[in-house]
Design a protein around this motif. Structure first.
Motif, PDB file in Angstrom:
ATOM      1  N   VAL A   1       0.928  -1.249  -0.061  1.00 51.78           N
ATOM      2  CA  VAL A   1      -0.033   0.122   0.143  1.00 51.78           C
ATOM      3  C   VAL A   1       0.940   1.301  -0.178  1.00 51.78           C
ATOM      4  O   VAL A   1       2.061   1.112   0.463  1.00 51.78           O
ATOM      5  CB  VAL A   1      -1.037   0.021   1.323  1.00 51.78           C
ATOM      6  CG1 VAL A   1      -1.933  -1.095   1.454  1.00 51.78           C
ATOM      7  CG2 VAL A   1      -0.175   0.245   2.542  1.00 51.78           C
ATOM      8  N   PHE A   2       0.306   2.187  -0.387  1.00 55.67           N
ATOM      9  CA  PHE A   2       0.969   3.675  -0.347  1.00 55.67           C
ATOM     10  C   PHE A   2       0.037   4.698  -0.365  1.00 55.67           C
ATOM     11  O   PHE A   2      -1.243   4.551  -0.690  1.00 55.67           O
ATOM     12  CB  PHE A   2       1.910   3.884  -1.470  1.00 55.67           C
ATOM     13  CG  PHE A   2       1.568   4.104  -2.665  1.00 55.67           C
ATOM     14  CD1 PHE A   2       1.331   5.318  -3.407  1.00 55.67           C
ATOM     15  CD2 PHE A   2       0.961   3.037  -3.707  1.00 55.67           C
ATOM     16  CE1 PHE A   2       0.822   5.638  -4.635  1.00 55.67           C
ATOM     17  CE2 PHE A   2       0.549   3.334  -4.935  1.00 55.67           C
ATOM     18  CZ  PHE A   2       0.316   4.641  -5.367  1.00 55.67           C
ATOM     19  N   ASN A   3       0.326   5.829   0.251  1.00 49.96           N
ATOM     20  CA  ASN A   3      -0.570   6.912   0.813  1.00 49.96           C
ATOM     21  C   ASN A   3      -0.188   8.160  -0.395  1.00 49.96           C
ATOM     22  O   ASN A   3       0.993   8.390  -0.560  1.00 49.96           O
ATOM     23  CB  ASN A   3      -0.275   7.235   2.009  1.00 49.96           C
ATOM     24  CG  ASN A   3      -0.346   6.388   3.101  1.00 49.96           C
ATOM     25  OD1 ASN A   3      -1.386   5.390   2.976  1.00 49.96           O
ATOM     26  ND2 ASN A   3       0.321   6.216   4.056  1.00 49.96           N
ATOM     27  N   GLN A   4      -1.247   8.848  -0.562  1.00 49.79           N
ATOM     28  CA  GLN A   4      -1.120  10.177  -1.347  1.00 49.79           C
ATOM     29  C   GLN A   4      -2.406  11.023  -1.155  1.00 49.79           C
ATOM     30  O   GLN A   4      -3.398  10.566  -1.272  1.00 49.79           O
ATOM     31  CB  GLN A   4      -0.626  10.062  -2.693  1.00 49.79           C
ATOM     32  CG  GLN A   4      -1.675   9.278  -3.781  1.00 49.79           C
ATOM     33  CD  GLN A   4      -1.141   9.184  -4.985  1.00 49.79           C
ATOM     34  OE1 GLN A   4      -0.293   8.793  -5.311  1.00 49.79           O
ATOM     35  NE2 GLN A   4      -1.792   9.926  -6.057  1.00 49.79           N
ATOM     36  N   PRO A   5      -2.239  12.423  -1.262  1.00 52.29           N
ATOM     37  CA  PRO A   5      -3.167  13.151  -1.318  1.00 52.29           C
ATOM     38  C   PRO A   5      -3.864  13.383  -2.702  1.00 52.29           C
ATOM     39  O   PRO A   5      -3.177  12.990  -3.718  1.00 52.29           O
ATOM     40  CB  PRO A   5      -2.627  14.499  -0.983  1.00 52.29           C
ATOM     41  CG  PRO A   5      -1.022  14.436  -1.339  1.00 52.29           C
ATOM     42  CD  PRO A   5      -0.831  12.913  -1.168  1.00 52.29           C
ATOM     43  N   VAL A   6      -5.116  13.568  -2.658  1.00 52.94           N
ATOM     44  CA  VAL A   6      -5.703  13.997  -4.061  1.00 52.94           C
ATOM     45  C   VAL A   6      -5.124  15.328  -4.315  1.00 52.94           C
ATOM     46  O   VAL A   6      -5.234  16.295  -3.794  1.00 52.94           O
ATOM     47  CB  VAL A   6      -7.224  13.836  -4.158  1.00 52.94           C
ATOM     48  CG1 VAL A   6      -7.879  14.422  -5.291  1.00 52.94           C
ATOM     49  CG2 VAL A   6      -7.623  12.449  -3.916  1.00 52.94           C
ATOM     50  N   SER A   7      -4.750  15.404  -5.633  1.00 49.18           N
ATOM     51  CA  SER A   7      -4.394  16.769  -6.152  1.00 49.18           C
ATOM     52  C   SER A   7      -5.347  17.595  -6.775  1.00 49.18           C
ATOM     53  O   SER A   7      -6.139  16.824  -7.422  1.00 49.18           O
ATOM     54  CB  SER A   7      -3.212  16.577  -7.339  1.00 49.18           C
ATOM     55  OG  SER A   7      -2.122  15.834  -6.378  1.00 49.18           O
ATOM     56  N   TRP A   8      -5.553  18.752  -6.624  1.00 49.11           N
ATOM     57  CA  TRP A   8      -6.501  19.631  -7.546  1.00 49.11           C
ATOM     58  C   TRP A   8      -6.303  19.278  -8.997  1.00 49.11           C
ATOM     59  O   TRP A   8      -7.332  19.376  -9.364  1.00 49.11           O
ATOM     60  CB  TRP A   8      -6.266  21.125  -7.026  1.00 49.11           C
ATOM     61  CG  TRP A   8      -7.027  22.180  -8.049  1.00 49.11           C
ATOM     62  CD1 TRP A   8      -6.702  22.803  -9.037  1.00 49.11           C
ATOM     63  CD2 TRP A   8      -8.511  22.377  -7.753  1.00 49.11           C
ATOM     64  NE1 TRP A   8      -7.854  23.300  -9.413  1.00 49.11           N
ATOM     65  CE2 TRP A   8      -8.708  23.277  -8.716  1.00 49.11           C
ATOM     66  CE3 TRP A   8      -9.213  22.115  -6.739  1.00 49.11           C
ATOM     67  CZ2 TRP A   8     -10.175  23.531  -8.785  1.00 49.11           C
ATOM     68  CZ3 TRP A   8     -10.450  22.582  -6.561  1.00 49.11           C
ATOM     69  CH2 TRP A   8     -11.150  23.427  -7.656  1.00 49.11           C
ATOM     70  N   GLY A   9      -5.134  19.052  -9.480  1.00 44.26           N
ATOM     71  CA  GLY A   9      -5.040  19.226 -11.049  1.00 44.26           C
ATOM     72  C   GLY A   9      -5.591  17.737 -11.475  1.00 44.26           C
ATOM     73  O   GLY A   9      -5.691  17.484 -12.661  1.00 44.26           O
ATOM     74  N   GLU A  10      -6.010  16.838 -10.344  1.00 40.78           N
ATOM     75  CA  GLU A  10      -6.378  15.424 -10.942  1.00 40.78           C
ATOM     76  C   GLU A  10      -7.870  15.494 -11.288  1.00 40.78           C
ATOM     77  O   GLU A  10      -8.392  14.622 -11.694  1.00 40.78           O
ATOM     78  CB  GLU A  10      -6.173  14.355  -9.908  1.00 40.78           C
ATOM     79  CG  GLU A  10      -4.903  14.073  -9.688  1.00 40.78           C
ATOM     80  CD  GLU A  10      -4.311  13.131  -8.500  1.00 40.78           C
ATOM     81  OE1 GLU A  10      -3.310  12.550  -8.659  1.00 40.78           O
ATOM     82  OE2 GLU A  10      -5.200  13.233  -7.476  1.00 40.78           O
TER      83      GLU A  10
END
Length: 158
Positions: free
Chosen positions: A27-36
Motif C-alpha cells: 500500500v502507499f498513501n497520497q493526497p488527491v491533487s487539485w489538478g487530478e
C-alpha cells in the motif's frame, strides 16, 4: 458554493484508509491533487489507472521484478487492466492505494488494486491488471522467473 472540507492530519487519515485495505500487502498513501480533477469536479477516470500503475510498480519493487529486466531482459508487461468506480474522489482528500496478487500462472499473474478514500469513508475504486512475464530482447512472453513467483507467494503469505 460548497463548504470547504476540514481534513485531519495525513497520518490519521491514512490510518483510516489503511483499515480498508488489510488484505493488500503493498500500500502507499497520497493526497488527491487539485489538478487530478476534471470539469465535472471529480478525479478524472484516467487518474485511477495512474494510481493502479503506481501500486503495481511498488509491488514490482517489493518482489524484485523491476530490476530483473536490467539483468536478464525478462520483465513484466501489462496485458490488460480494468477499473470499477465505486465513489467519486474530489479534492481535498487523502487516499491509500493497495495492490495484491490473487492468481499466479506459468507466465503471468493477476493483480488486484483498491483505492481507499478518507472522505468517502471506504473503497472508491477497485481494479485488476493481468501482468505477463515478457522477454524484452525477443519480444515474446516468457516463463515467470521462479524467484519472482516465490517472492509473490512470500509477500502474499499471512
Amino acid at each position: 458554493m460548497t463548504e470547504a472540507r476540514t481534513l485531519p492530519q495525513p497520518a490519521e487519515a491514512y490510518a483510516v484508509c489503511r483499515g480498508y485495505l488489510e488484505q493488500y500487502p503493498v500500500v502507499f498513501n497520497q493526497p488527491v491533487s487539485w489538478g487530478e480533477m476534471d470539469a465535472f469536479g471529480h478525479v478524472n477516470n484516467i487518474v485511477y489507472f495512474r494510481y493502479f500503475e503506481s501500486a503495481r510498480i511498488a509491488y514490482f519493487q517489493r518482489i524484485g521484478f523491476s530490476d530483473k529486466i536490467n539483468r536478464s531482459k525478462i520483465g513484466p508487461i501489462l496485458a490488460e487492466t480494468k477499473c470499477r468506480f465505486r465513489a467519486a474522489l474530489t479534492f481535498p482528500d487523502f487516499i491509500t492505494i493497495g495492490a495484491r496478487v490473487t492468481d499466479i500462472q506459468a507466465d503471468r499473474f493477476l493483480m488486484q488494486y483498491a483505492v481507499a478514500s478518507y472522505c468517502t469513508g471506504g473503497i472508491a475504486a477497485e481494479g485488476s491488471g493481468l501482468v505477463v512475464s515478457y522477454n524484452y530482447e525477443t519480444s515474446t512472453k516468457a516463463a515467470l522467473p521462479t524467484k519472482i513467483a516465490q517472492n509473490i507467494r512470500d509477500l502474499e503469505s499471512p
